[in-house]
Design a protein around this motif. Structure first.
Motif, PDB file in Angstrom:
ATOM      1  N   ILE A 163      28.883 -10.337 -12.407  1.00  0.00           N
ATOM      2  CA  ILE A 163      29.370 -11.404 -11.531  1.00  0.00           C
ATOM      3  C   ILE A 163      28.959 -12.763 -12.070  1.00  0.00           C
ATOM      4  N   SER A 164      27.737 -12.871 -12.552  1.00  0.00           N
ATOM      5  CA  SER A 164      27.326 -14.158 -13.132  1.00  0.00           C
ATOM      6  C   SER A 164      28.150 -14.478 -14.371  1.00  0.00           C
ATOM      7  N   ALA A 165      28.502 -13.459 -15.140  1.00  0.00           N
ATOM      8  CA  ALA A 165      29.350 -13.679 -16.315  1.00  0.00           C
ATOM      9  C   ALA A 165      30.756 -14.102 -15.903  1.00  0.00           C
ATOM     10  N   LEU A 166      31.287 -13.502 -14.846  1.00  0.00           N
ATOM     11  CA  LEU A 166      32.618 -13.884 -14.342  1.00  0.00           C
ATOM     12  C   LEU A 166      32.623 -15.340 -13.901  1.00  0.00           C
ATOM     13  N   GLN A 167      31.587 -15.747 -13.189  1.00  0.00           N
ATOM     14  CA  GLN A 167      31.490 -17.140 -12.750  1.00  0.00           C
ATOM     15  C   GLN A 167      31.427 -18.080 -13.948  1.00  0.00           C
ATOM     16  N   PHE A 168      30.648 -17.694 -14.954  1.00  0.00           N
ATOM     17  CA  PHE A 168      30.552 -18.491 -16.177  1.00  0.00           C
ATOM     18  C   PHE A 168      31.917 -18.599 -16.848  1.00  0.00           C
ATOM     19  N   MET A 169      32.620 -17.481 -16.947  1.00  0.00           N
ATOM     20  CA  MET A 169      33.928 -17.472 -17.594  1.00  0.00           C
ATOM     21  C   MET A 169      34.939 -18.331 -16.837  1.00  0.00           C
ATOM     22  N   PRO A 205      34.614 -19.669 -24.607  1.00  0.00           N
ATOM     23  CA  PRO A 205      33.294 -19.166 -25.004  1.00  0.00           C
ATOM     24  C   PRO A 205      33.399 -17.833 -25.745  1.00  0.00           C
ATOM     25  N   SER A 206      32.486 -17.605 -26.654  1.00  0.00           N
ATOM     26  CA  SER A 206      32.490 -16.369 -27.441  1.00  0.00           C
ATOM     27  C   SER A 206      31.979 -15.206 -26.596  1.00  0.00           C
ATOM     28  N   LEU A 207      32.293 -14.007 -27.034  1.00  0.00           N
ATOM     29  CA  LEU A 207      31.808 -12.809 -26.354  1.00  0.00           C
ATOM     30  C   LEU A 207      30.286 -12.797 -26.328  1.00  0.00           C
ATOM     31  N   GLN A 208      29.685 -13.202 -27.417  1.00  0.00           N
ATOM     32  CA  GLN A 208      28.218 -13.233 -27.485  1.00  0.00           C
ATOM     33  C   GLN A 208      27.643 -14.185 -26.437  1.00  0.00           C
ATOM     34  N   GLU A 209      28.244 -15.345 -26.303  1.00  0.00           N
ATOM     35  CA  GLU A 209      27.773 -16.328 -25.323  1.00  0.00           C
ATOM     36  C   GLU A 209      27.938 -15.810 -23.896  1.00  0.00           C
ATOM     37  N   ILE A 210      29.066 -15.185 -23.619  1.00  0.00           N
ATOM     38  CA  ILE A 210      29.309 -14.644 -22.279  1.00  0.00           C
ATOM     39  C   ILE A 210      28.326 -13.515 -21.986  1.00  0.00           C
ATOM     40  N   ALA A 211      28.164 -12.611 -22.941  1.00  0.00           N
ATOM     41  CA  ALA A 211      27.255 -11.472 -22.763  1.00  0.00           C
ATOM     42  C   ALA A 211      25.832 -11.945 -22.501  1.00  0.00           C
ATOM     43  N   ARG A 212      25.460 -13.035 -23.140  1.00  0.00           N
ATOM     44  CA  ARG A 212      24.118 -13.592 -22.939  1.00  0.00           C
ATOM     45  C   ARG A 212      23.900 -13.991 -21.484  1.00  0.00           C
ATOM     46  N   HIS A 255      27.741  -3.800 -25.216  1.00  0.00           N
ATOM     47  CA  HIS A 255      27.560  -3.204 -23.896  1.00  0.00           C
ATOM     48  C   HIS A 255      28.299  -4.009 -22.829  1.00  0.00           C
ATOM     49  N   PHE A 256      28.235  -5.325 -22.919  1.00  0.00           N
ATOM     50  CA  PHE A 256      28.933  -6.173 -21.963  1.00  0.00           C
ATOM     51  C   PHE A 256      30.432  -5.892 -21.995  1.00  0.00           C
ATOM     52  N   HIS A 257      31.013  -5.887 -23.192  1.00  0.00           N
ATOM     53  CA  HIS A 257      32.454  -5.655 -23.331  1.00  0.00           C
ATOM     54  C   HIS A 257      32.839  -4.295 -22.743  1.00  0.00           C
ATOM     55  N   ARG A 258      32.068  -3.292 -23.057  1.00  0.00           N
ATOM     56  CA  ARG A 258      32.369  -1.941 -22.586  1.00  0.00           C
ATOM     57  C   ARG A 258      32.294  -1.853 -21.066  1.00  0.00           C
ATOM     58  N   ARG A 259      31.222  -2.359 -20.479  1.00  0.00           N
ATOM     59  CA  ARG A 259      31.041  -2.279 -19.021  1.00  0.00           C
ATOM     60  C   ARG A 259      32.042  -3.168 -18.280  1.00  0.00           C
ATOM     61  N   PHE A 260      32.285  -4.353 -18.806  1.00  0.00           N
ATOM     62  CA  PHE A 260      33.253  -5.267 -18.204  1.00  0.00           C
ATOM     63  C   PHE A 260      34.616  -4.587 -18.125  1.00  0.00           C
ATOM     64  N   THR A 261      35.045  -4.013 -19.234  1.00  0.00           N
ATOM     65  CA  THR A 261      36.346  -3.359 -19.302  1.00  0.00           C
ATOM     66  C   THR A 261      36.401  -2.136 -18.389  1.00  0.00           C
ATOM     67  N   ILE A 283      40.182  -4.751 -17.420  1.00  0.00           N
ATOM     68  CA  ILE A 283      40.709  -5.659 -18.437  1.00  0.00           C
ATOM     69  C   ILE A 283      39.561  -6.096 -19.336  1.00  0.00           C
ATOM     70  N   THR A 284      39.885  -6.565 -20.520  1.00  0.00           N
ATOM     71  CA  THR A 284      38.857  -7.027 -21.441  1.00  0.00           C
ATOM     72  C   THR A 284      38.409  -8.438 -21.055  1.00  0.00           C
ATOM     73  N   PRO A 285      37.232  -8.840 -21.514  1.00  0.00           N
ATOM     74  CA  PRO A 285      36.800 -10.221 -21.261  1.00  0.00           C
ATOM     75  C   PRO A 285      37.805 -11.252 -21.805  1.00  0.00           C
ATOM     76  N   LYS A 286      38.366 -10.977 -22.960  1.00  0.00           N
ATOM     77  CA  LYS A 286      39.338 -11.910 -23.542  1.00  0.00           C
ATOM     78  C   LYS A 286      40.559 -12.042 -22.639  1.00  0.00           C
ATOM     79  N   HIS A 287      41.026 -10.930 -22.090  1.00  0.00           N
ATOM     80  CA  HIS A 287      42.178 -10.973 -21.198  1.00  0.00           C
ATOM     81  C   HIS A 287      41.828 -11.710 -19.907  1.00  0.00           C
ATOM     82  N   PHE A 288      40.608 -11.540 -19.415  1.00  0.00           N
ATOM     83  CA  PHE A 288      40.182 -12.269 -18.223  1.00  0.00           C
ATOM     84  C   PHE A 288      40.195 -13.783 -18.481  1.00  0.00           C
ATOM     85  N   LEU A 289      39.716 -14.195 -19.649  1.00  0.00           N
ATOM     86  CA  LEU A 289      39.749 -15.618 -19.997  1.00  0.00           C
ATOM     87  C   LEU A 289      41.186 -16.134 -20.036  1.00  0.00           C
ATOM     88  N   LEU A 290      42.088 -15.334 -20.593  1.00  0.00           N
ATOM     89  CA  LEU A 290      43.498 -15.728 -20.624  1.00  0.00           C
ATOM     90  C   LEU A 290      44.044 -15.856 -19.201  1.00  0.00           C
TER      91      LEU A 290
END
Length: 116
Positions: free
Chosen positions: A8-14, A22-29, A37-43, A48-55
């Motif tokens: 949820i904190s990552a979603l708010q950041f995104m 922002p890069s995947l590394q920055e979001i995962a941080r 792990h972030f990409h896998r759990r998020f999806t 959807i993937t983090p990249k698709h969420f940003l889009l």
């Protein structure tokens, strides 16, 4: 679930930082997870993937800006984090089935009809 709270904190950041891409590394941080792990759990959890969420964040903001009718397409493209208008147009049409110009016309027509 502590892992969901981290996502949820990552979603708010995104949602607040999507314009700069922002890069995947920055979001995962922000979620205190490794990028993998972030990409896998998020999806897994969101479907959807983090990249698709940003889009989706970019497209959502673009829709609002288009209907507002205050900015030209190049300004909206830049405001929403697209490198150039042609990239914005192609991604917008891919996501919505309509060009930004057509979306704007349909959105304004709906708005005008509601206020009659």
């Amino acid at each position: 679930d502590p892992e969901m709270a981290r996502l949820i904190s990552a979603l708010q950041f995104m949602r607040t930082e999507f314009r700069r891409g922002p890069s995947l590394q920055e979001i995962a941080r922000t979620a205190h997870l490794s990028p993998f792990h972030f990409h896998r759990r998020f999806t897994e959890l969101l479907g959807i993937t983090p990249k698709h969420f940003l889009l989706e964040c970019q497209i959502f903001e673009a829709k609002k800006q288009l209907v507002a009718g205050e900015k030209e397409l190049p300004q909206i493209a830049a405001l929403c984090g697209f490198a150039h208008q042609s990239h914005f147009t192609s991604r917008f049409k891919q996501a919505t089935g309509l060009t930004p110009t057509r979306w704007r016309k349909l959105g304004l027509q709906k708005y005008l009809c509601r206020n009659d």
